[in-house]
Design a protein around this motif. Structure first.
Motif, PDB file in Angstrom:
ATOM      1  N   PRO A   1     -42.018  -2.087  15.964  1.00 47.03           N
ATOM      2  CA  PRO A   1     -41.204  -3.313  15.966  1.00 47.03           C
ATOM      3  C   PRO A   1     -40.598  -3.559  17.358  1.00 47.03           C
ATOM      4  O   PRO A   1     -40.333  -2.632  18.117  1.00 47.03           O
ATOM      5  CB  PRO A   1     -40.101  -3.001  14.939  1.00 47.03           C
ATOM      6  CG  PRO A   1     -40.639  -1.887  14.112  1.00 47.03           C
ATOM      7  CD  PRO A   1     -41.535  -1.092  14.998  1.00 47.03           C
TER       8      PRO A   1
ATOM      9  N   SER B   1     -31.758  -2.281   7.895  1.00 44.18           N
ATOM     10  CA  SER B   1     -32.302  -2.934   9.086  1.00 44.18           C
ATOM     11  C   SER B   1     -31.494  -4.141   9.538  1.00 44.18           C
ATOM     12  O   SER B   1     -31.206  -4.284  10.736  1.00 44.18           O
ATOM     13  CB  SER B   1     -33.761  -3.338   8.846  1.00 44.18           C
ATOM     14  OG  SER B   1     -34.583  -2.195   8.802  1.00 44.18           O
TER      15      SER B   1
ATOM     16  N   PHE C   1     -36.585  -8.486   7.157  1.00 40.61           N
ATOM     17  CA  PHE C   1     -37.513  -7.449   7.611  1.00 40.61           C
ATOM     18  C   PHE C   1     -38.506  -7.177   6.491  1.00 40.61           C
ATOM     19  O   PHE C   1     -38.207  -7.372   5.296  1.00 40.61           O
ATOM     20  CB  PHE C   1     -36.755  -6.169   7.950  1.00 40.61           C
ATOM     21  CG  PHE C   1     -35.904  -6.291   9.195  1.00 40.61           C
ATOM     22  CD1 PHE C   1     -36.391  -5.901  10.426  1.00 40.61           C
ATOM     23  CD2 PHE C   1     -34.620  -6.820   9.105  1.00 40.61           C
ATOM     24  CE1 PHE C   1     -35.608  -6.034  11.550  1.00 40.61           C
ATOM     25  CE2 PHE C   1     -33.837  -6.949  10.237  1.00 40.61           C
ATOM     26  CZ  PHE C   1     -34.332  -6.560  11.466  1.00 40.61           C
TER      27      PHE C   1
ATOM     28  N   LYS D   1     -40.896  -1.043   9.969  1.00 43.45           N
ATOM     29  CA  LYS D   1     -40.051  -2.049   9.325  1.00 43.45           C
ATOM     30  C   LYS D   1     -39.932  -3.206  10.310  1.00 43.45           C
ATOM     31  O   LYS D   1     -39.126  -3.171  11.243  1.00 43.45           O
ATOM     32  CB  LYS D   1     -38.692  -1.464   8.975  1.00 43.45           C
ATOM     33  CG  LYS D   1     -38.807  -0.255   8.028  1.00 43.45           C
ATOM     34  CD  LYS D   1     -37.468   0.411   7.836  1.00 43.45           C
ATOM     35  CE  LYS D   1     -37.586   1.580   6.871  1.00 43.45           C
ATOM     36  NZ  LYS D   1     -38.427   2.687   7.393  1.00 43.45           N
TER      37      LYS D   1
ATOM     38  N   PRO E   1     -39.465  -7.135  11.877  1.00 46.61           N
ATOM     39  CA  PRO E   1     -38.693  -8.364  11.650  1.00 46.61           C
ATOM     40  C   PRO E   1     -39.639  -9.513  11.304  1.00 46.61           C
ATOM     41  O   PRO E   1     -40.799  -9.542  11.713  1.00 46.61           O
ATOM     42  CB  PRO E   1     -38.014  -8.616  12.992  1.00 46.61           C
ATOM     43  CG  PRO E   1     -38.939  -7.996  13.990  1.00 46.61           C
ATOM     44  CD  PRO E   1     -39.519  -6.784  13.302  1.00 46.61           C
TER      45      PRO E   1
END
Length: 503
Positions: free
Chosen positions: A207, A65, A130, A137, A139
């Motif tokens: 996300p 990520s 993350f 997933k 931040p």
């Protein structure tokens, strides 16, 4: 990732990817050469890449990520504002106000930040931390994230600047409506950016949910495009009407340059040996003034002359917005044939159709005017009545065509005798009449009579020894009378006296 999560991801990211793919392709195919089309297509492509990155990132390990966010998401995100400003400035035509060394290079200064972003690993732009929450997933919402979000929102909000400037300078309701739509789109997308960018919805939403504000913004661009068709030269539905219209149609920009012309216009100008660039130099100044002032032009008759040709036109005009720039749609109907017919009808009301000389009605009007003029200036006037002797014999022996040609030739030499000092006319049949104003002398009148008779005799000689001649009677104002009919009667008696003496 289970099957349910795969379908959710396909819905949340796959559908936006399809939307931006369609929009980028559709806009570009409309016109591959125009800057606005290319820019809007690139903006759509950038948003497609953002959703593609998130689609991939949420399927791989969370360890990837940070690098995907740094190298992919951040770099594409930096490119969007430059493209957006370039599009809006070009669309609003504000680029004409910018120096040439500034436009369009200023919009691509963010490319420097992309380079810096890649070199530094994007640690100062993108999120580096993350956390896994449910299937997403996410931040970490830290100080760096909020700083980057605030800058992004301010940039998006500044899209209003070129739109508000252009709206303040627009002078039509249609253009202001276009700008209002886009301003509303910017405001809605910024509000969405604020709500979904500042507030942490945790795993309730995917996300970076503020990315969907890009869908809103591009939707408004697409909606405005379809509603006002500002990215098309002209609507494809009317293309056939444009091409098949029997009238000449010109699409003209504010610099009076012909941007498009239908086939009839091309044919008309080619037959007239006229270039589009020459057209405005020959056009009626009133039409040009009304076009500049954006005033109505409805069934305005005019004519232009070029290369010894005269073209009569019926002009209509309307003002349309094409590519967000005002153009004149000039419709030209060639009425040269109708105009010539009208002029012929008007001509024949006062003229003889065979000899093209004035008729009896016209002559009497002009004779009365000449007599009044002679009385005011104490001048004399000579009136000549002419009869072609034995013209029936010519018709019987040589045919009516020969008789008509003889009448036309007689009319020609009679008209030459008058020159610019009188009027000649055909009274009917084989009789002609003329007057000579400005106090002609007896010798001048006799010289003209002899000249006409000599030329006529020479012409008739080609038919052999036919007794066809020209008997002429003369009367003078004021010696023989002061009224037109009295002068005609005296000339008629003199003419018949000559006819009897030649019998």
């Amino acid at each position: 990732m289970n099957l349910k999560e795969a379908f959710i991801l396909l819905f949340t990211h796959g559908i936006p990817i399809l939307f931006f793919t369609y929009m980028a392709t559709d806009v570009l195919l409309r016109n591959k050469k125009k800057t606005e089309h290319i820019l809007l297509s690139l903006i759509s492509l950038c948003y497609l890449l953002l959703f593609a990155e998130e689609y991939i990132r949420n399927q791989v390990s969370i360890d990837y990520s940070p690098i995907l966010s740094a190298l992919w998401l951040s770099s594409v995100g930096i490119a969007i504002p430059g493209l957006g400003f370039h599009f809006l400035v070009k669309f609003t035509r504000l680029e004409t106000k910018l120096p040439r060394f500034v436009y369009p290079y200023v919009f691509y200064l963010p490319l420097i930040f992309i380079f810096m972003n890649l070199v530094t690993g994007a640690k100062w732009i993108s999120a580096q931390q993350f956390v896994q929450m449910g299937m997403w997933k996410l931040p970490v919402y830290n100080a760096g994230y909020y700083q980057a979000m605030s800058v992004s929102i301010m940039i998006n909000f500044s899209y209003l600047i070129p739109l508000l400037i252009a709206k303040s300078k627009s002078d039509t309701l249609e253009q202001r409506t276009i700008y209002n739509h886009l301003i509303f789109g910017v405001v809605v997308s910024v509000i969405g950016h604020i709500i979904f960018g500042y507030f942490n919805f945790e795993d309730s939403l995917p996300p970076y949910p503020y990315l969907y504000s890009g869908v809103i913004w591009c939707y408004f661009l697409r909606h405005t495009m379809k509603r006002h068709d500002f990215l098309n030269l002209y609507d494809k539905r009317y293309e056939k009407l444009f091409n098949m219209n029997p009238d000449a149609i010109l699409l003209i920009d504010r610099m009076q340059t012909v941007k498009d012309a239908n086939p009839r216009a091309i044919q008309l100008f080619r037959s007239f040996e006229l270039e589009f660039a020459q057209f405005f130099n020959l056009l009626d100044p009133i039409i040009k003034e009304r076009m500049q002032a954006k005033l109505e032009i409805d069934h305005y008759e005019t004519d232009i002359s070029h290369n010894n040709k005269r073209l009569f036109l019926l002009v209509n005009a309307d003002y349309v917005w094409v590519d967000n720039e005002q153009h004149v749609l000039l419709i030209l109907r060639d009425i040269s044939v109708q105009k010539r017919h009208q002029e012929e009808v008007k001509f024949l009301a006062y003229h003889d159709p065979l000899t093209r000389l004035p008729n009896r009605r016209y002559f009497h009007e002009k004779l009365e005017e000449a007599l009044q003029e002679a009385e005011r200036h104490n001048q004399t006037l000579a009136l000549l009545l002419i009869d072609l002797d034995k013209i029936k014999l010519l018709n019987d022996t040589r045919g009516h065509l020969a008789g008509d040609e003889t009448l036309k030739y007689a009319a020609q030499i009679i008209k030459e005798a008058v020159e610019d000092c009188g009027v000649a006319a055909r009274m009917g049949g084989d009789e002609f009449i003329l007057f000579i104003a400005n106090s002609p002398s007896y010798e001048e009148v006799e010289r003209k009579i002899e000249h006409m008779q000599e030329k006529f005799s020479k012409y008739i000689s080609k038919y052999g020894a036919l007794p066809v001649g020209m008997s002429i009677g003369v009367s003078r104002y004021p010696t023989d009378g002061v009224e037109g009919q009295a002068l005609i009667n005296i000339a008629d008696n003199a003419m018949y006296e000559m006819k009897r003496s030649r019998a």
